[in-house]
Design an enzyme around this catalytic site. Structure first.
Site, mmCIF file in Angstrom:
data_model
loop_
_atom_site.group_PDB
_atom_site.id
_atom_site.type_symbol
_atom_site.label_atom_id
_atom_site.label_comp_id
_atom_site.label_asym_id
_atom_site.label_seq_id
_atom_site.Cartn_x
_atom_site.Cartn_y
_atom_site.Cartn_z
ATOM 1 N N TYR A 39 24.918 -122.026 -92.291
ATOM 2 C CA TYR A 39 25.700 -120.934 -92.874
ATOM 3 C C TYR A 39 27.175 -121.009 -92.485
ATOM 4 O O TYR A 39 27.581 -121.826 -91.688
ATOM 5 C CB TYR A 39 25.106 -119.570 -92.590
ATOM 6 C CG TYR A 39 24.881 -119.090 -91.175
ATOM 7 C CD1 TYR A 39 25.431 -119.703 -90.069
ATOM 8 C CD2 TYR A 39 24.086 -117.964 -90.961
ATOM 9 C CE1 TYR A 39 25.211 -119.216 -88.795
ATOM 10 C CE2 TYR A 39 23.861 -117.472 -89.693
ATOM 11 C CZ TYR A 39 24.426 -118.098 -88.610
ATOM 12 O OH TYR A 39 24.206 -117.611 -87.354
ATOM 13 N N GLU A 40 27.960 -120.153 -93.124
ATOM 14 C CA GLU A 40 29.422 -120.185 -93.022
ATOM 15 C C GLU A 40 29.998 -121.520 -93.501
ATOM 16 O O GLU A 40 31.034 -121.978 -93.020
ATOM 17 C CB GLU A 40 29.884 -119.899 -91.580
ATOM 18 C CG GLU A 40 29.343 -118.625 -90.987
ATOM 19 C CD GLU A 40 29.748 -117.376 -91.749
ATOM 20 O OE1 GLU A 40 30.700 -117.451 -92.538
ATOM 21 O OE2 GLU A 40 29.103 -116.336 -91.560
ATOM 22 N N GLY A 41 29.343 -122.123 -94.468
ATOM 23 C CA GLY A 41 29.739 -123.441 -94.960
ATOM 24 C C GLY A 41 28.961 -124.498 -94.219
ATOM 25 O O GLY A 41 29.113 -124.660 -93.001
#
Length: 590
Positions: A439-441
């Site tokens: 997550y978060e890229g």
């Protein structure tokens, strides 16, 4: 139950001896009121809270998980009481400006308290983390009225915040989101759409939840240039700050995940919910990235927290577990077998993990200091620090979490079969930390961001200044063995940077094909730089604690840093061997 003891001595060493925090704070007027004694007391209080309150909830929270019933989400037993205590003690606003009710502590302090919470209970940490990130976006782009209405309530823990970006069809490519924002006559907007993977999208910890939502207005330009940011409260807020009617926004379901099960990851439905524009139309992505950069460093710290906790448990197990005899002779004749610590391969796994923890903690502190410079320094220093943060954020997120996952798996392996059994607790570290790479890229996206936007786009300018700083530090080093290894790694990264910039001009596939391996080379160089700073600080001290820092650096140089050369060869191999396969190959049946 798994153990965890906050590594306070290690933290103080990094803060005070390696980064000389007191000198930095005294030279920065806005931070001159902070001193190491005060910070030490803060760390001790967080250590106590993490160990006594949060750690016991980690396994029970994993087993119970967040639940949804009749459109409302509940957190596991004990979470609400823990959050109330956390908020009442002022932890949500630890790094917030005093005008919003915060304590004004720099990132160099909160990076350590965050690590403790992530070690003890990562699911719990995600709730206040998203609140702090939402406040950062609001503080940078919201109107004064919006700040006064929302920031004190969120920082106090009465309310919480989220960020709502991802949609079922739009993850990395936010330019194709479908959530709509239709203007209302009163100046607000009607927000309609569905967002997925929303951390803390609904829960029972706070009175209200302030969603920051990316959406598009009717005449918005195509792509990411047409994204706007909106405040969408769960409960509408009256002018006096009291809560009004329920807004038509709520969870459709919660995800059933591999890990972080006590964190409510929601599908959120917005049905003409009332929203309020933050900043200007079509500038929402810039506001959200203020939040994202801090969140990405936090994901690296999540990895460090899991790695530290898993190491402590594996080291304790290895000390207690009797199995076989040392190849060089019996070490514990009074016992039926020797501790598995006599076996070199067990030590290899533990030392790999310990080396990652030491370097990652220093690197997180380094990035935190750069973030503090972007906030408190003069204009020129702020600009340089902002460039450095932009360059290193993908490393902080991707390299730290990649290595943390490896570390948690190695720690699990130390337990042998017991590591696969739930009652020992280490399998939870593996499951929980896996998401930090996603997550978060995803880490692949972070690698593309590094090699594309932060390296090739500016011709390696950001890299050049970073390597110049490392060389300047190396020039004054006394430990020649560390200096030589550091400079050799710097030379390799510099040559690779020149190579990928040239290759990207000839073939657009080259940067992406090289991205992950280039990022790992960059990460290893950064770890070497951190160990160089650790060695220089520890070498002037006396005692086993400091000598062990030097010995661990030697292990890193001889048993971990050589990975850099293998990664460099992978980058040099180019993209053709990857891209030569026809697309049909990947679905062809044998």
């Amino acid at each position: 139950m798994p153990i965890y003891n906050a590594p306070l001595q290690d933290m103080r060493f990094i803060l005070n001896d390696v980064f000389k925090a007191d000198e930095f704070w005294q030279a920065t007027p806005e931070l001159a009121h902070i001193d190491s004694e005060t910070v030490s007391a803060i760390l001790e209080q967080m250590a106590k809270f993490s160990q006594d309150v949060l750690l016991p909830l980690n396994r029970t929270g994993d087993e119970e998980g967040a639940k949804i019933e009749n459109g409302a989400v509940s957190t596991p037993k004990g979470f609400k009481e823990a959050f109330t205590s956390y908020a009442n003690d002022g932890w949500v606003g630890l790094g917030a400006d005093e005008q919003w009710g915060g304590q004004g502590m720099p990132k160099m302090v909160s990076v350590m308290t965050d690590e403790m919470i992530f070690s003890a209970n990562p699911s719990f940490m995600l709730y206040p983390l998203l609140s702090v990130g939402a406040c950062m976006a609001l503080n940078s782009y919201a109107s004064q009225e919006q700040k006064e209405l929302y920031l004190p309530k969120i920082y106090s823990g009465e309310w919480s915040g989220t960020m709502c970006l991802t949609e079922p069809h739009a993850g990395t490519d936010l330019g194709i989101i479908k959530t709509k924002a239709i203007p209302n006559e009163d100046g607000s907007y009607a927000i309609s759409g569905t967002k997925i993977f929303i951390t803390g999208g609904d829960h029972d910890l706070t009175q209200n939840i302030i969603h920051l939502v990316l959406a598009k207005t009717p005449d918005a330009p195509a792509g990411s240039r047409g994204i706007s940011l909106f405040i969408v409260p769960k409960f509408l807020v009256n002018e006096d700050g009291s809560l009004g009617d329920r807004n038509p926004v709520g969870p459709g379901s919660i995800e059933h995940k591999m890990g972080i099960k006590a964190s409510a990851t929601c599908v959120m439905n917005f049905d003409s919910a009332k929203g309020y524009l933050v900043g200007k139309e079509n500038e929402g992505l810039a506001a959200m990235f203020v939040m994202m950069n801090y969140e990405r460093l936090s994901m690296g710290i999540q990895g460090l927290g899991a790695s530290e906790a898993s190491y402590q448990n594996a080291a304790q197990y290895a000390t207690d577990r009797l199995q076989g005899r040392s190849a060089t002779g019996v070490k514990s004749p009074e016992k039926p077998a020797d501790s598995i610590l006599v076996h070199p391969d067990v030590r290899r796994m533990l030392l790999k993990t310990k080396a990652h923890n030491e370097a990652a903690r220093a690197f997180a502190m380094y990035v935190a200091q750069q973030l503090d410079m972007t906030k408190y320094s003069d204009a020129e220093t702020k600009a340089k620090a902002a460039d450095r943060v932009a360059l290193l954020t993908p490393i902080a997120k991707a390299f730290l979490t990649d290595k943390a996952f490896e570390a948690c798996v190695d720690s699990q392996m130390v337990f042998g079969g017991h590591g696969y059994i739930r009652e020992w607790g280490v399998e939870q570290y593996v499951r929980d930390v896996r998401i930090a790479q996603i997550y978060e890229g995803t880490n692949g996206v972070q690698a593309q961001d590094l090699i594309g936007r932060k390296v090739t786009k500016n011709g390696g300018a950001f890299v050049a200044t970073y390597l110049a700083e490392i060389r300047e530090f190396a020039a004054s080093m006394k430990a020649e063995w560390m200096k030589v290894s550091l400079l050799n790694s710097v030379n390799t990264l510099e040559a690779l940077t020149t190579l990928v910039i040239a290759a990207s001009k000839a073939n657009a596939d080259e940067p992406n094909a090289a991205a992950i391996d280039y990022l790992h080379v960059f990460g290893l160089v950064s770890y070497a730089y951190m160990f160089a700073r650790i060695v220089e600080a520890a070498s002037v001290k006396e005692g086993a604690f400091y000598q062990n820092k030097v010995e661990l650096a030697k292990f890193f140089v001889t048993r971990i840093l050589p990975e850099l050369d293998a990664r460099a060869k992978m980058v040099q191999s180019g993209s053709a061997v990857i891209m030569s396969f026809d697309q049909g190959y990947f679905t062809a049946q044998s």
